[in-house]
Scaffold this active site. Sequence first.
Site, mmCIF file in Angstrom:
data_model
loop_
_atom_site.group_PDB
_atom_site.id
_atom_site.type_symbol
_atom_site.label_atom_id
_atom_site.label_comp_id
_atom_site.label_asym_id
_atom_site.label_seq_id
_atom_site.Cartn_x
_atom_site.Cartn_y
_atom_site.Cartn_z
ATOM 1 C CB SER A 137 -0.960 -0.041 1.188
ATOM 2 O OG SER A 137 -1.944 0.956 1.088
ATOM 3 C CG ASP A 154 -6.420 -2.709 -4.229
ATOM 4 O OD1 ASP A 154 -7.386 -2.113 -3.708
ATOM 5 O OD2 ASP A 154 -5.240 -2.331 -4.120
ATOM 6 C CG HIS A 207 -4.983 -2.726 -0.578
ATOM 7 N ND1 HIS A 207 -4.508 -1.867 -1.528
ATOM 8 C CD2 HIS A 207 -4.459 -2.306 0.602
ATOM 9 C CE1 HIS A 207 -3.740 -0.948 -0.957
ATOM 10 N NE2 HIS A 207 -3.685 -1.202 0.343
#
Length: 470
Positions: free
Chosen positions: A168, A382, A441
Site C-alpha cells: 500500500s 483491488d 489489496h
Amino acid sequence: MFGFALLAFGLVAGSFAAPAEDLVVDLPGLNFKPPFDHYSGYLNVSSTKYLHYWFTKAYKNPESAPVLLWLNGGPGCSSVGGLIEELGPFHVEDNGQTVYENPYSWNHVGNVIFLESPAGVGFSYASDGDVTASDETAAEDNYQALLAFFKYKFPEFQGHDFYITGESYGGIYIPTLAVKVAADKTNFPAFKGVAIGNGIYSFPLNYNTMVPLFYYHGLIRNKLYSDVVTNCCKGNSYNCDYYTLLDGETECADKINRLLEQGGDLDPYNLYSTCYLDNGATSKRNFIRNALFRKSNLKGLKTQNKNIGAGLPLCAQSNNTEGYLNRADVRKALHIPDSVGHWTDCSNEVGWLYQITHTDVSKEFQTLLGNIRILTYNGDVDTVCNFALNTEFVASLGLDLKDGSENSAEWYYNNETPRVAGFVTKYTKNLDFVTIRGSGHFVPQDKPREALQLIYNFIHKRDYSLPVPQ
C-alpha cells in the site's frame, strides 16, 4: 549528544546477541508452541521517537536465513496489524482470546521484522507528543530504526541477506527507505532487494487508471461514463488526465467524483469479497482509502462523499486484533510501557498530520534499478492501488522485457495446472511485475498460500510456480 549516547549504548549492546529484555516468553492466549523465538521492544530513532518492533525469527535455520522488514502503509497504519491479520505467525480469534498459528507465515521464508512507523502508529510513540511526519522524516526514522536493530539489538543478523517488504503506502515508504539503505553498504552489506504489494507509486497514475477500471468492472453506468469521456476527455478515456481534472472545482471534477462514488456497498480493497473477515481489518480498510484520497490534495476531489466500503455487512464481527493487543497481559508480554496509549490498527492523528511530498517515486526506482532486485506485485481486484496503475508505472520506467520472458506469462500455485495464481512479466535490471489472481489489496490475507510461495521464490530466485519446500 544523542549520537554519542546511541554510540555508547551500541558498544555495550553490540557485545552480545539478541536482547534478553525484549524476548517474548509467554504470549497470552497462545494455543500452540512456537518453534522459534520472537522479540518485542523499542528502537530509539531520535532523542524523542521510539519505534516499536516485533521480530519473529525463522522457523528453520534462523542463524542463516534472510532478514525481511515488513512495513504496512496508510500512511498511519500498523505493521503489527499486518503481523496478526496478514503474514505473521500469530493470528487472533474468539474476540481476542485465542492466538492460533498461521501456516502461511512469512517467517517460513526468513526472520521477519514488523516495524510500527512513524511514531504515533500502534505502540510507537514520541516522548514529546509530536507525531508529525512526512515522507522524508519517515524514511529517515525507518533508516535509523534499522541501524539500531542491526547494530545494537541483533548485530548477529547484520551480514544476513536483507529485504525490505510491505504494501500500500509502502509504495512510498519502501523506495524512499531503500535508496538510503542501498547507499550505505557499510551498515547494510547484504541488502538484496525489495518486494512491494499493491504500492501507490504514482498518485496521478492511480487516478488516471481508476475510472476505466471502475467502468470495465461494471461499477459505472454507461451514460455517466460516456458523458465524462465525451465532454471532459475528448473521447479518449485511456489517455484522459483525470488527476489534473480533479485539481479544480469544475463541472468535470464533479462528474468524476460521481464516477468514483459508484459501488458504495462494495469492498474497494477486494471487489469480489463476500464479507469482511473477523480480524479487525474493517477500520484499516476504510482508513487507508480515505487517507489516500484526502492526502492527494486535489481541489475538486470530494473526500467526504467517498462512501465505497462504508457500509458493513451483517457478517462483520468484533475487532479481534485491537481487543487482543489492548489486553493488559498482552501489553506486558510485549514489553509495552503503561504510558503508551491505546493500540489501534491505524492512527487518525498520524494520518491527518502526515505530509506527502512524493506523489511519484520514479526517481527512487531509477536509482535502485540494477543495484538490487525488485518485486512489485498486485492483487488484481483491488481498486484503491490497482494493478493498472502499477502496470503503467513499470512501463514508464523504460525497461525492456527480459530475454525469453513472455509478457503476462502464467504462474501457478504449487506448479499445478489449472491453478493459475496470476501472471508474471520479467524486465531487465532485475524487476519482476507479478499479479495475484483474485486477490485484493491485502495479498497475504486474501491469498496466503500464493503470497508465501511468491515471496519464497522471489528471495530464492526460483520460478514463481515452484511449491515452497516442506
